[in-house]
Each structure stands twice: as structure tokens, then as C-alpha cells.
Design a protein around this motif. Structure first.
Motif, PDB file in Angstrom:
ATOM      1  N   GLN A  61      -6.886   1.457  10.552  1.00 18.39           N
ATOM      2  CA  GLN A  61      -5.964   1.654  11.661  1.00 18.39           C
ATOM      3  C   GLN A  61      -4.710   0.792  11.482  1.00 18.39           C
ATOM      4  O   GLN A  61      -4.809  -0.363  11.051  1.00 18.39           O
ATOM      5  CB  GLN A  61      -6.640   1.305  12.980  1.00 18.39           C
ATOM      6  N   PRO A  62      -3.524   1.333  11.802  1.00 22.77           N
ATOM      7  CA  PRO A  62      -2.278   0.559  11.624  1.00 22.77           C
ATOM      8  C   PRO A  62      -2.275  -0.701  12.477  1.00 22.77           C
ATOM      9  O   PRO A  62      -2.536  -0.668  13.679  1.00 22.77           O
ATOM     10  CB  PRO A  62      -1.187   1.535  12.075  1.00 22.77           C
ATOM     11  N   ARG A  63      -2.025  -1.823  11.822  1.00 24.98           N
ATOM     12  CA  ARG A  63      -1.913  -3.116  12.508  1.00 24.98           C
ATOM     13  C   ARG A  63      -0.467  -3.545  12.640  1.00 24.98           C
ATOM     14  O   ARG A  63      -0.066  -4.114  13.653  1.00 24.98           O
ATOM     15  CB  ARG A  63      -2.735  -4.160  11.728  1.00 24.98           C
ATOM     16  N   ILE A  64       0.318  -3.254  11.609  1.00 25.36           N
ATOM     17  CA  ILE A  64       1.749  -3.584  11.583  1.00 25.36           C
ATOM     18  C   ILE A  64       2.485  -2.407  10.962  1.00 25.36           C
ATOM     19  O   ILE A  64       2.015  -1.827   9.969  1.00 25.36           O
ATOM     20  CB  ILE A  64       2.022  -4.864  10.767  1.00 25.36           C
ATOM     21  N   VAL A  65       3.619  -2.041  11.523  1.00 28.05           N
ATOM     22  CA  VAL A  65       4.449  -0.964  10.990  1.00 28.05           C
ATOM     23  C   VAL A  65       5.824  -1.540  10.657  1.00 28.05           C
ATOM     24  O   VAL A  65       6.461  -2.150  11.509  1.00 28.05           O
ATOM     25  CB  VAL A  65       4.588   0.196  12.000  1.00 28.05           C
ATOM     26  N   VAL A  66       6.257  -1.335   9.424  1.00 27.52           N
ATOM     27  CA  VAL A  66       7.552  -1.854   8.965  1.00 27.52           C
ATOM     28  C   VAL A  66       8.414  -0.680   8.509  1.00 27.52           C
ATOM     29  O   VAL A  66       8.134  -0.071   7.467  1.00 27.52           O
ATOM     30  CB  VAL A  66       7.395  -2.861   7.812  1.00 27.52           C
ATOM     31  N   LEU A  96       6.269   1.401   5.994  1.00 28.13           N
ATOM     32  CA  LEU A  96       5.237   0.616   5.331  1.00 28.13           C
ATOM     33  C   LEU A  96       4.229   0.218   6.408  1.00 28.13           C
ATOM     34  O   LEU A  96       4.609  -0.326   7.448  1.00 28.13           O
ATOM     35  CB  LEU A  96       5.840  -0.627   4.673  1.00 28.13           C
ATOM     36  N   LEU A  97       2.940   0.501   6.172  1.00 30.95           N
ATOM     37  CA  LEU A  97       1.910   0.248   7.171  1.00 30.95           C
ATOM     38  C   LEU A  97       0.928  -0.800   6.666  1.00 30.95           C
ATOM     39  O   LEU A  97       0.490  -0.751   5.512  1.00 30.95           O
ATOM     40  CB  LEU A  97       1.140   1.529   7.494  1.00 30.95           C
ATOM     41  N   PHE A  98       0.595  -1.747   7.529  1.00 32.73           N
ATOM     42  CA  PHE A  98      -0.468  -2.706   7.234  1.00 32.73           C
ATOM     43  C   PHE A  98      -1.687  -2.250   8.045  1.00 32.73           C
ATOM     44  O   PHE A  98      -1.673  -2.288   9.277  1.00 32.73           O
ATOM     45  CB  PHE A  98      -0.064  -4.125   7.635  1.00 32.73           C
ATOM     46  N   LEU A  99      -2.733  -1.802   7.344  1.00 37.74           N
ATOM     47  CA  LEU A  99      -3.925  -1.267   7.989  1.00 37.74           C
ATOM     48  C   LEU A  99      -5.014  -2.329   8.079  1.00 37.74           C
ATOM     49  O   LEU A  99      -5.128  -3.200   7.201  1.00 37.74           O
ATOM     50  CB  LEU A  99      -4.461  -0.068   7.208  1.00 37.74           C
ATOM     51  N   LEU A 143      -5.351  -5.873   0.954  1.00 43.87           N
ATOM     52  CA  LEU A 143      -4.944  -7.114   1.614  1.00 43.87           C
ATOM     53  C   LEU A 143      -6.133  -8.069   1.677  1.00 43.87           C
ATOM     54  O   LEU A 143      -7.278  -7.635   1.813  1.00 43.87           O
ATOM     55  CB  LEU A 143      -4.440  -6.825   3.026  1.00 43.87           C
ATOM     56  N   PRO A 144      -5.890  -9.374   1.607  1.00 44.24           N
ATOM     57  CA  PRO A 144      -7.010 -10.329   1.686  1.00 44.24           C
ATOM     58  C   PRO A 144      -7.740 -10.286   3.017  1.00 44.24           C
ATOM     59  O   PRO A 144      -8.880 -10.719   3.114  1.00 44.24           O
ATOM     60  CB  PRO A 144      -6.323 -11.684   1.452  1.00 44.24           C
ATOM     61  N   SER A 145      -7.110  -9.753   4.050  1.00 39.34           N
ATOM     62  CA  SER A 145      -7.748  -9.635   5.354  1.00 39.34           C
ATOM     63  C   SER A 145      -8.824  -8.557   5.378  1.00 39.34           C
ATOM     64  O   SER A 145      -9.590  -8.460   6.337  1.00 39.34           O
ATOM     65  CB  SER A 145      -6.697  -9.317   6.414  1.00 39.34           C
ATOM     66  N   GLY A 146      -8.898  -7.735   4.337  1.00 40.66           N
ATOM     67  CA  GLY A 146      -9.881  -6.675   4.263  1.00 40.66           C
ATOM     68  C   GLY A 146      -9.295  -5.295   4.443  1.00 40.66           C
ATOM     69  O   GLY A 146      -9.968  -4.286   4.200  1.00 40.66           O
ATOM     70  N   GLY A 147      -8.042  -5.210   4.871  1.00 36.57           N
ATOM     71  CA  GLY A 147      -7.388  -3.930   5.051  1.00 36.57           C
ATOM     72  C   GLY A 147      -6.514  -3.569   3.867  1.00 36.57           C
ATOM     73  O   GLY A 147      -6.728  -4.037   2.739  1.00 36.57           O
ATOM     74  N   LEU A 148      -5.481  -2.756   4.120  1.00 37.58           N
ATOM     75  CA  LEU A 148      -4.608  -2.275   3.057  1.00 37.58           C
ATOM     76  C   LEU A 148      -3.161  -2.312   3.507  1.00 37.58           C
ATOM     77  O   LEU A 148      -2.859  -2.214   4.704  1.00 37.58           O
ATOM     78  CB  LEU A 148      -4.935  -0.815   2.688  1.00 37.58           C
ATOM     79  N   ALA A 149      -2.252  -2.410   2.534  1.00 37.72           N
ATOM     80  CA  ALA A 149      -0.837  -2.108   2.745  1.00 37.72           C
ATOM     81  C   ALA A 149      -0.595  -0.743   2.107  1.00 37.72           C
ATOM     82  O   ALA A 149      -1.008  -0.512   0.963  1.00 37.72           O
ATOM     83  CB  ALA A 149       0.049  -3.161   2.100  1.00 37.72           C
ATOM     84  N   VAL A 150       0.037   0.173   2.839  1.00 38.28           N
ATOM     85  CA  VAL A 150       0.268   1.523   2.320  1.00 38.28           C
ATOM     86  C   VAL A 150       1.709   1.928   2.603  1.00 38.28           C
ATOM     87  O   VAL A 150       2.324   1.461   3.567  1.00 38.28           O
ATOM     88  CB  VAL A 150      -0.696   2.549   2.949  1.00 38.28           C
ATOM     89  N   ALA A 151       2.229   2.803   1.755  1.00 41.25           N
ATOM     90  CA  ALA A 151       3.596   3.297   1.908  1.00 41.25           C
ATOM     91  C   ALA A 151       3.571   4.786   2.185  1.00 41.25           C
ATOM     92  O   ALA A 151       2.891   5.541   1.484  1.00 41.25           O
ATOM     93  CB  ALA A 151       4.411   3.005   0.647  1.00 41.25           C
ATOM     94  N   ALA A 152       4.315   5.198   3.213  1.00 42.07           N
ATOM     95  CA  ALA A 152       4.423   6.612   3.578  1.00 42.07           C
ATOM     96  C   ALA A 152       5.888   7.018   3.484  1.00 42.07           C
ATOM     97  O   ALA A 152       6.665   6.818   4.426  1.00 42.07           O
ATOM     98  CB  ALA A 152       3.888   6.840   4.988  1.00 42.07           C
ATOM     99  N   ASP A 153       6.275   7.570   2.340  1.00 38.13           N
ATOM    100  CA  ASP A 153       7.674   7.945   2.146  1.00 38.13           C
ATOM    101  C   ASP A 153       8.137   8.998   3.143  1.00 38.13           C
ATOM    102  O   ASP A 153       9.292   8.992   3.587  1.00 38.13           O
ATOM    103  CB  ASP A 153       7.879   8.475   0.720  1.00 38.13           C
ATOM    104  N   ALA A 154       7.245   9.924   3.479  1.00 39.78           N
ATOM    105  CA  ALA A 154       7.637  10.997   4.391  1.00 39.78           C
ATOM    106  C   ALA A 154       8.057  10.441   5.748  1.00 39.78           C
ATOM    107  O   ALA A 154       8.982  10.951   6.389  1.00 39.78           O
ATOM    108  CB  ALA A 154       6.485  11.984   4.564  1.00 39.78           C
ATOM    109  N   ASP A 155       7.391   9.382   6.191  1.00 39.83           N
ATOM    110  CA  ASP A 155       7.723   8.747   7.464  1.00 39.83           C
ATOM    111  C   ASP A 155       8.650   7.546   7.300  1.00 39.83           C
ATOM    112  O   ASP A 155       9.055   6.937   8.295  1.00 39.83           O
ATOM    113  CB  ASP A 155       6.450   8.296   8.182  1.00 39.83           C
ATOM    114  N   ARG A 156       8.885   7.180   6.016  1.00 36.12           N
ATOM    115  CA  ARG A 156       9.733   6.030   5.688  1.00 36.12           C
ATOM    116  C   ARG A 156       9.238   4.775   6.400  1.00 36.12           C
ATOM    117  O   ARG A 156       9.984   4.025   7.025  1.00 36.12           O
ATOM    118  CB  ARG A 156      11.201   6.322   6.043  1.00 36.12           C
TER     119      ARG A 156
END
Length: 497
Positions: free
Chosen positions: A406-411, A398-401, A383-396
Motif C-alpha cells: 500500500q502507498p505510504r509516500i507519494v512523490v 514515485l511511490l513508497f509502498l 526498502l529496508p523497512s520491508g516495502g518497496l520504492a516503485v516508479a509509475a511513469d504513466a502517473d508520473r
């Protein structure tokens, strides 16, 4: 024999004073000679430097520092030698002794402002996490406190804006950026500061303010690189976040190019906007520029992640380790053999997810590594903010770190969609903060979804609705607001608009 008249005899007091006067004049004459020598040494070094005789120039300036350390040229020479190490020798560590001496011995000299600024910039470049910026920020603040009228203040304010931004202190970041262009209007820093302010406003959720500031960059500095960058960022934000048109399948891309690739499997967008494509049957990556593909980097069989560094270098992750375009040897990844995703953040750190490891492994640019607790992940994007977008299929989910992981947004998967999906095959992000996901499964089926930097659903489409039949394995967001798909089965790229 000449006999002086009493009227012409010098007073005895004057005769006694003559030796003392001679002694008093001696240091003054020596000082003048030293100053003249320093002047000649400095300009001799300057002449050599202009002709790129760098060793002659640096040797001459070193001699000046040895013979005339109190000269007015000494602080200027220290600054020139430090900049030479950074800009020509590319040895920032070698610049620090000069900058340290400039700060400790010549803090009252005008050149000390630029020296403090350069030292802060070197410290900021070394930072690998937001918490590492403290010493750099101290140097920038010293510039403002000690030299309030120096030209270096404009750059120092801009650097402080970026440092506060990286730490998530949006209000402080915005104020420093505004001061940088308000107090230094007409300077080369002003358009960069306005651009930075626009990006901070977007992080704060003020899209109208962001767009107005980007337009101001284009209006007030139309020939600047920031104006060109502002143009495409405005366009994609308006398209994805305000207009939100239905996706349209433009077919093979570049137009008319079909069956021209050898099983493309991975895509990545370089900082300059060129598309990088890994072709599995050829075991190597290619750069697509002006519709022509040229080989890039060494062969890397079994590549599982294709990345473009912030400086534009190609990185590929295979089961054997990291293959870099700018490195001679493969770098082992500590036994990670089931790589399921990777991303390079804006700090230069490599984040790697392994299907058998419920954690992220972070490899810093200095060679160190650390782990960040996380669920098992299957796709990552920076992400341009310096973090990451990640996908966790097991938990279904999408996390914005953030930059610390650390999770900032959970979708939740399927949020605001007409039907949920089960898995995320790949993620991509653009410089304006949009995140695209290649999804599959569930009632939604196979398709694409685009999210905003706040995790809000922006656009979505199924491949069935778009008439796409193939094996889509990767995707990329281009600078025109389009979405490039990688079709392994049909050996082509497809563009959605």
C-alpha cells in the motif's frame, strides 16, 4: 542353638514394619538408578555430539527420553534435539515436535524459556507479511511473562522490537529495543538492540537520535559486527542528508578500468557490499569483489532483472522465468512475459511488475502468489523497512509502498527539482533508506536523483553537467555514499561521489 535374651528380642511392631520399609525403599532405589542412567545417557550423547557423531548422539538422547522421561535431563535433551534440527540438519519443521513437547510437559523447567524463544524465532522466520507475526510474538511474550529472570529475555525483547517495527508500531518497537540493551547491558544482545533502536529512530524521522545511537554502538561495542554496520550507515546518512555535496564524477570505476566489460546492463548490490553486474554479451552475472570480477550463477540469456536475495543468493528474471543461483530449474512466473521491474523484499518475497499488467504479482518463498493492485510500473527497489520504492511513469509518480504493497509516500516526478523529468529507467536503494533514481526526459534530461526514506529530495545531477556521455542503464548505491552507474555503450562502470 543360640537363644536370644529377652532384652535382645526386636519388638513385634518393628518386625511387622520391615516389609513395608523394604517396599518404600524400592522406588527410591529405582529412581536413583533411573537418574544415574539418564545422567550416563546424556553425557554419552554429549560426547558423541562433540565429536560430530550426530546420529549416535541423537539416538542416545532419544533413548533417554524413552527410558527416563521424568529425568532432569529430559527438557535439556529436547532443547538440544530441536537446536540440532535447526542448526545442523536445517529442518526447522522437524524441531517443532521437540519444542511442543518441551512447552507442554516441561514448562516449569529452565530450558522451557529457550525453547519458547526458539519456537518464536522459527515462527517469525516463516512469516511472509507483518500480519503473520502474531504467533511468534506470543511466544516471545511468554518468555518475558513466565521467565522474567532468564537470559532468553534479552533476545525475546529484541525479537519483539523487530516484530513491532515490521508492523509500523515505532513507539512499541523502540521501547522493546531500549529495554533489550538497558536491562541486559553487557550481553551479546545489547549492541544488536542499540543498532535496532537506531534504525527505528530513523524510521520515526529522528535522524539526530539515530546518529547518536549508531555512535553509541561503535563506542560501546567497537569489535562487534553491528559497529562495522553502524559506521557505513552513519557515513551515508551524514553525506546524503546533512552535507549533501554536489555530485562529482570520479570517472571509470574501479579506477582506470575501461572497456573491460561486455555490454553491462544491470547492477545490484549484494548484502555484503559486493557489486553484481550482468553482462549482456556474455549472458551471465558477475560478482565484483576487490576490483576483480568472477562469474556468478548459470547463464541466463535475456535477463531483465538482477537481484540479490537477503541471504546473498543471485536471482535473475528472464522472459522464461526466474533463474536462481541456488536452484536447479527455472521457475515459471505465471505467464508474465513483459517484465519491467522486480524486487526481493526482506521477507523473501519476489515482487514482479509487468508492462502489460496493471498490478504487482508477489511470489512468496513458500511457492504461493498473490496480486497487489497498482498502476503499471517500470522500476522497483526494495526498502529496508520491508516495502518497496516503485516508479509509475504513466502517473508520473514515485511511490513508497509498505510491506503490504500500500502507498505510504507519494512523490510527484520533478518535485523540488529545478525542472521535471518524464521517466524513471531504474531504481536502487541502500540499507540506510536512501533511494536513487536514474531519470530521463523532460526539461531535466538524463541524470540521477536521490531521495530520503521520507521521499524528500536529497541530491541530484544531470549527466550533461557531470560530463557523462554514454548509455546508462542501471545504478547502485554503494556503502561509501557513492553512486555506481552502468554504461552499456562504453562497456564500463562510472562512480559518482
Amino acid at each position: 542353638m543360640l537363644v536370644l535374651s529377652p532384652w535382645f528380642r526386636p519388638p513385634a511392631a518393628l518386625l511387622c514394619a520391615l516389609p513395608a520399609m523394604a517396599l518404600a525403599q524400592a522406588p527410591t532405589q529405582a529412581s536413583a538408578q533411573d537418574g544415574d542412567l539418564a545422567d550416563r545417557l546424556y553425557h554419552s550423547g554429549e560426547r558423541a555430539y562433540a565429536s560430530k557423531a550426530y546420529k549416535e548422539a541423537t539416538d542416545t538422547w532419544e533413548q533417554l527420553l524413552q527410558t527416563s522421561p521424568r529425568s532432569e535431563f529430559a527438557p535439556l535433551v529436547l532443547l538440544r534435539l530441536a537446536r540440532h534440527q535447526v542448526e545442523v540438519e536445517h529442518k526447522p519443521e522437524a524441531a517443532k515436535p521437540y519444542l511442543d513437547r518441551l512447552r507442554s510437559e516441561y514448562i516449569k523447567a529452565p530450558e522451557a524459556a529457550d525453547g519458547l524463544l526458539l519456537h518464536g524465532q522459527l515462527l517469525a522466520q516463516e512469516a511472509r507479511r507483518p500480519a503473520d507475526l502474531k504467533d511468534a510474538m506470543a511466544e516471545f511474550n511468554r518468555v518475558l511473562d513466565l521467565f522474567p529472570d532468564a537470559s532468553a529475555c534479552a533476545e525475546a525483547r529484541l525479537e519483539l522490537a523487530r516484530a513491532w517495527r515490521d508492523q509500523g508500531q515505532w513507539g512499541r518497537a523502540l521501547q522493546q529495543a531500549i529495554d533489550a540493551f538497558r536491562l541486559h547491558s553487557g550481553s551479546a544482545v545489547a549492541p544488536r538492540a542499540m543498532f535496532e533502536a537506531a534504525e527505528i529512530l530513523d524510521q520515526m524521522g529522528d535522524l539526530p537520535g539515530c546518529l547518536r545511537m549508531l555512535q553509541r554502538v561503535r563506542s560501546e561495542a567497537p569489535q562487534s559486527p553491528e559497529a562495522q554496520e553502524a559506521a557505513w550507515r552513519m557515513a551515508v546518512r551524514v553525506k546524503h542528508r546533512l552535507q549533501k555535496p554536489p555530485f562529482r564524477n570520479e570517472g571509470p570505476w574501479p579506477a582506470g578500468r575501461t572497456k573491460w566489460l561486455k555490454t553491462p546492463t544491470l547492477l545490484s548490490l549484494a548484502p555484503d557490499g559486493d557489486l553484481l553486474v550482468f553482462q549482456n554479451d556474455l549472458d551471465r552475472a558477475f560478482r565484483l569483489h576487490a576490483a576483480e570480477a568472477g562469474p556468478l550463477g548459470p547463464p541466463a540469456p535475456g535477463t531483465r532483472a538482477l537481484l540479490a536475495s537477503p541471504k546473498g543468493a543471485l536471482w535473475m528474471l528472464t522472459k522464461n522465468g526466474l533463474v536462481r543461483e541456488d536452484a536447479a530449474a527455472v521457475q515459471p512466473l505465471g505467464g508474465l512475459g513483459a517484465i519491467s521491474g522486480a524486487a526481493l523484499d526482506r521477507w523473501g518475497s519476489l515482487w514482479v511488475a509487468d508492462a502489460k499488467t496493471p498490478a504487482l504479482t508477489v511470489f512468496a518463498a513458500d511457492g504461493g502468489s498473490r496480486t497487489v493492485a497498482s498502476p503499471t510500473l517500470n522500476a522497483l527497489a526494495p526498502l529496508p523497512s520491508g516495502g518497496l520504492a516503485v516508479a509509475a511513469d504513466a502517473d508520473r509518480k514515485l511511490l513508497f509502498l509498505d510491506a503490504e504493497g500500500q502507498p505510504r509516500i507519494v512523490v510527484p516526478y520533478g518535485k523540488d527539482l529545478p525542472a521535471p523529468f518524464r521517466t524513471v529507467t531504474a531504481l536502487a536503494a541502500d540499507g540506510a533508506g536512501q533511494v536513487a533514481a536514474l531519470v530521463d526526459g523532460g526539461d531535466f534530461g538524463e541524470g540521477v536523483v536521490i531521495f530520503g526514506p521520507d521521499g524528500a529530495l536529497l541530491r541530484q545531477a544531470t549527466f550533461k553537467a557531470l560530463g557523462i556521455s554514454g548509455r546508462i542503464t542501471s545504478l547502485a548505491l554503494d556503502r561509501s555514499g557513492g553512486l555506481i552507474l552502468c554504461d552499456r555503450r562504453n562497456d564500463l562502470l562510472i562512480r559518482l561521489n
